[in-house]
Design a protein around this motif. Structure first.
Motif, mmCIF file in Angstrom:
data_model
loop_
_atom_site.group_PDB
_atom_site.id
_atom_site.type_symbol
_atom_site.label_atom_id
_atom_site.label_comp_id
_atom_site.label_asym_id
_atom_site.label_seq_id
_atom_site.Cartn_x
_atom_site.Cartn_y
_atom_site.Cartn_z
ATOM 1 N N GLU A 165 -2.596 3.658 -2.992
ATOM 2 C CA GLU A 165 -2.454 2.447 -2.185
ATOM 3 C C GLU A 165 -2.298 1.193 -3.046
ATOM 4 O OE1 GLU A 165 -5.703 2.326 0.619
ATOM 5 O OE2 GLU A 165 -4.622 3.659 1.990
ATOM 6 N N LYS A 218 0.818 -1.216 0.000
ATOM 7 C CA LYS A 218 0.000 0.000 0.000
ATOM 8 C C LYS A 218 0.851 1.265 0.000
ATOM 9 C CE LYS A 218 -4.117 -1.987 2.141
ATOM 10 N NZ LYS A 218 -4.966 -1.723 0.971
ATOM 11 N N ASN A 219 2.172 1.101 -0.182
ATOM 12 C CA ASN A 219 3.060 2.259 -0.191
ATOM 13 C C ASN A 219 3.125 2.930 -1.555
ATOM 14 O OD1 ASN A 219 4.339 -0.206 -0.961
ATOM 15 N ND2 ASN A 219 6.294 0.845 -1.043
#
Length: 230
Positions: free
Chosen positions: A79, A74-75
């Motif tokens: 996301e 989700k980085n």
């Protein structure tokens, strides 16, 4: 003779459509290898039994999403949703193209193929993030004398020059043509190559159409840059 899977782990042959109907009706697809289900989908084909095809593709689609979501963190921008759906779309298309490289790979090593395509989608996302940073352009001339638009250094974010350049690019009316040109500027090929994703593949168009869009966008940029320097 009764058709269908002999055991929960042994699938019908790809051509045994009645066997696949029985397995699907008995909710037995989850016990089979995805490679075998992809082979059955490719045998049914886009013009075959639509109810069976829908059941098989829905199952494979759900498996693809589960694997892809585990692989994408989700980085990333949004996301990771853009990466997830880019990879999912490419793989679903490949499932229905038995002669494609990914279509064949999904029948042999499903997870490995998914991992490769996700890695490719992550690389494409990183290139997208880089491409959408403001950059400075200027008219140029290629070795053969053709007018080009050259990318040189990236102006500092928030600078007046960066704002002017972004405004110039935003004048290209068609966002898909703008994206095709940005992919081209980033060195993405028109047609698929080994280990690469092409402009045509990413945008769902032919290589000829991608080439036409790039040429048209070059012409528009030339006009806009000329007007900006008048």
């Amino acid at each position: 003779m009764k058709t269908g899977a002999k055991t929960p782990e042994e699938p019908p042959s790809p051509s045994d459509l009645e066997g696949w109907r029985n397995v699907s009706a008995a909710n037995g697809l989850r016990r089979l290898r995805p490679e075998d289900i992809v082979a059955a989908i490719q045998h049914v084909g886009p013009h075959g039994d639509q109810r069976l095809l829908a059941a098989l593709i829905t199952h494979v689609s759900e498996q693809l999403l589960r694997i892809i979501k585990r692989l994408v963190g989700k980085n990333h921008r949004n996301e990771g949703e853009d990466i997830i759906w880019r990879a999912h779309h490419q793989l679903i298309v490949a499932v229905l193209k038995p002669n494609s490289k990914d279509g064949q790979a999904l029948c042999k090593s499903f997870r490995k193929c998914v991992e490769f395509r996700v890695a490719d989608a992550i690389r494409a996302e990183r290139k997208y993030a880089y491409r959408n940073q403001p950059f400075k352009t200027q008219p140029g001339v290629a070795d053969d004398g053709e007018d080009t638009v050259e990318t040189i250094e990236s102006p500092e974010e928030g600078s007046e020059q960066a704002a002017e350049v972004q405004q110039l690019l935003n004048r290209i009316p068609d966002p898909r043509k703008r994206e095709a040109f940005r992919l081209h500027m980033d060195g993405c090929p028109l047609s698929p190559g080994i280990g690469t994703t092409s402009i045509a593949e990413q945008l769902g168009i032919s290589a000829k159409t991608a080439g036409d869009w790039i040429a048209e966008t070059k012409a528009l940029l030339k006009i806009e840059i000329g007007a900006a320097h008048d």
